[in-house]
Motif scaffolding. Structure first.
Motif, PDB file in Angstrom:
ATOM      1  N   ALA A  68       1.210  -1.136   0.264  1.00  0.00           N
ATOM      2  CA  ALA A  68       0.091  -0.163   0.063  1.00  0.00           C
ATOM      3  C   ALA A  68       0.767   1.775  -0.107  1.00  0.00           C
ATOM      4  O   ALA A  68       2.166   1.266   0.663  1.00  0.00           O
ATOM      5  CB  ALA A  68      -0.887   0.406   1.009  1.00  0.00           C
ATOM      6  N   SER A  69       0.382   2.222  -0.868  1.00  0.00           N
ATOM      7  CA  SER A  69       1.122   3.652  -0.814  1.00  0.00           C
ATOM      8  C   SER A  69       0.645   4.083   0.515  1.00  0.00           C
ATOM      9  O   SER A  69       0.312   4.255   1.485  1.00  0.00           O
ATOM     10  CB  SER A  69       0.714   4.708  -2.205  1.00  0.00           C
ATOM     11  N   ARG A  70       2.226   4.511   1.208  1.00  0.00           N
ATOM     12  CA  ARG A  70       1.853   6.000   2.923  1.00  0.00           C
ATOM     13  C   ARG A  70       1.828   6.874   2.535  1.00  0.00           C
ATOM     14  O   ARG A  70       1.501   7.552   0.658  1.00  0.00           O
ATOM     15  CB  ARG A  70       3.517   5.944   2.975  1.00  0.00           C
ATOM     16  N   GLN A  71       0.759   7.856   3.262  1.00  0.00           N
ATOM     17  CA  GLN A  71       0.174   8.629   2.811  1.00  0.00           C
ATOM     18  C   GLN A  71       0.970   9.439   4.179  1.00  0.00           C
ATOM     19  O   GLN A  71       0.850   8.985   4.991  1.00  0.00           O
ATOM     20  CB  GLN A  71      -1.181   8.762   2.868  1.00  0.00           C
TER      21      GLN A  71
END
Length: 71
Positions: A68-71
């Motif tokens: 998952a992309s980090r935000q």
């Protein structure tokens, strides 16, 4: 000395179906092997108790997943 379970053709068919897909519905297994759900369920429980079925696993296709992309 290791005790070995005696497996009939139906037990082997159930194991083959579970090997292909361990989440296969009992009703589907029962239909394929020519039994009703209750005897299939008892056979699977027996195979687990005897240690023929040791565990159920997941095979991950890493090419189909990504972090998952980090935000």
């Amino acid at each position: 000395m290791t005790d070995q379970a005696i497996l009939d053709d139906t037990d082997r068919a159930i194991l083959d179906l579970l090997r292909e897909n361990a989440r296969r519905p009992l009703r589907e297994i029962a239909t394929v092997v020519g039994l009703t759900v209750a005897p299939v369920q008892r056979r699977i429980a027996r195979l687990e108790k005897l240690g023929v079925i040791e565990r159920y696993t997941v095979q991950i296709n890493h090419g189909r997943s990504r972090p998952a992309s980090r935000q």
